[in-house]
Structures are given as C-alpha cells and as structure tokens.
Design a protein around this motif. Structure first.
Motif, short mmCIF file in Angstrom:
data_model
loop_
_atom_site.label_atom_id
_atom_site.label_comp_id
_atom_site.label_asym_id
_atom_site.label_seq_id
_atom_site.Cartn_x
_atom_site.Cartn_y
_atom_site.Cartn_z
N LYS A 25 0.85 -1.19 0.00
CA LYS A 25 0.00 0.00 0.00
C LYS A 25 0.88 1.24 0.00
O LYS A 25 1.94 1.25 0.61
N SER A 26 0.42 2.28 -0.66
CA SER A 26 1.09 3.57 -0.59
C SER A 26 0.37 4.40 0.47
O SER A 26 -0.84 4.57 0.41
N VAL A 27 1.14 4.90 1.44
CA VAL A 27 0.55 5.66 2.54
C VAL A 27 1.36 6.92 2.80
O VAL A 27 2.52 7.03 2.42
N LYS A 67 5.75 3.05 0.72
CA LYS A 67 5.04 1.91 0.14
C LYS A 67 5.42 0.70 0.98
O LYS A 67 6.59 0.38 1.11
N GLU A 70 0.87 -4.77 4.48
CA GLU A 70 -0.14 -4.68 5.55
C GLU A 70 0.46 -5.00 6.92
O GLU A 70 0.15 -4.33 7.91
N LEU A 73 2.53 -2.16 8.09
CA LEU A 73 1.64 -1.04 8.38
C LEU A 73 1.08 -1.16 9.80
O LEU A 73 1.00 -0.17 10.53
N GLU A 88 -2.61 7.71 6.40
CA GLU A 88 -3.70 7.73 5.41
C GLU A 88 -3.19 7.18 4.09
O GLU A 88 -2.02 7.31 3.76
N GLU A 89 -4.09 6.54 3.37
CA GLU A 89 -3.73 5.97 2.08
C GLU A 89 -3.44 7.10 1.10
O GLU A 89 -4.19 8.07 1.02
N ASP A 90 -2.35 6.98 0.38
CA ASP A 90 -1.97 7.97 -0.62
C ASP A 90 -2.91 7.82 -1.81
O ASP A 90 -3.09 6.72 -2.33
N GLN A 91 -3.53 8.91 -2.22
CA GLN A 91 -4.48 8.86 -3.32
C GLN A 91 -4.49 10.18 -4.07
O GLN A 91 -4.01 11.18 -3.58
#
Length: 100
Positions: A25-27, A67, A70, A73, A88-91
């Motif tokens: 995940k990118s955070v 990045k 889980e 994280l 928070e998730e990078d978006q």
C-alpha cells in the motif's frame, strides 16, 4: 499419472506462495511537530526492514510517504500510537467533480 500428481502438487504450492504475498500500500504518515525525530527514524527503519520503501520525506510537516505491506503497516501504526501519528492511504485528490 505420477507426473500429473507431481505437477498438481507443485502448482498448488506455487498458488499458496502467491496468495501469501503481502499486499503493498502507498501511505502518507504524519506526526505532530512535538514528536521526537527518533520516533520517525524507528518507523522508517521498521518499514525498510519489512521490505517497504520510503518514497518521499516531507520538510514542511513532520512525516513521510512510503510503500509498505499490511503487516508492516500494523507495526508502524502501533509505533506511532503514542504520538498520534496519522496514517492515510496515498491517493489522487482533485478539486473538480467528475460527471458534471
């Protein structure tokens, strides 16, 4: 027949290995300004030790983008709990609504 059974067993092990891969995940992780730098360093080290990468370090705010998987994280979240880390998730963020 034995060759087919061997092939089937090897294929099932391969599929199990693919399923066991940790999803990346990118955070973005930020901390309050009063947080000691050692806390950020410990979080970055945990990410790198867990196979993740730091993609960007912020200078105007205390934090970084990464990045990571889980499992890592969860570990980083526990490390930052005392200092109220925000993860928070990078978006992509847009100022325009689509469809209008």
């Amino acid at each position: 027949m034995r060759l087919f059974a061997f092939f089937l067993a090897a294929l099932s092990l391969l599929i199990a290995g693919v399923i066991a891969v940790d999803i990346q995940k990118s955070v973005i992780i930020t901390y309050p300004e009063s947080t000691p730098d050692s806390v950020l360093d410990a979080a970055k080290k945990a990410i790198e030790d867990g196979g993740g990468i730091i993609t960007h370090e912020y200078h105007l705010i205390k934090g970084f983008a990464a990045k990571l998987g889980e499992k890592v994280l969860d570990e980083v979240s526990a490390l930052g709990k005392t200092y109220n880390a925000v993860i928070e998730e990078d978006q992509i963020v847009s100022t325009f609504q689509s469809g209008n």
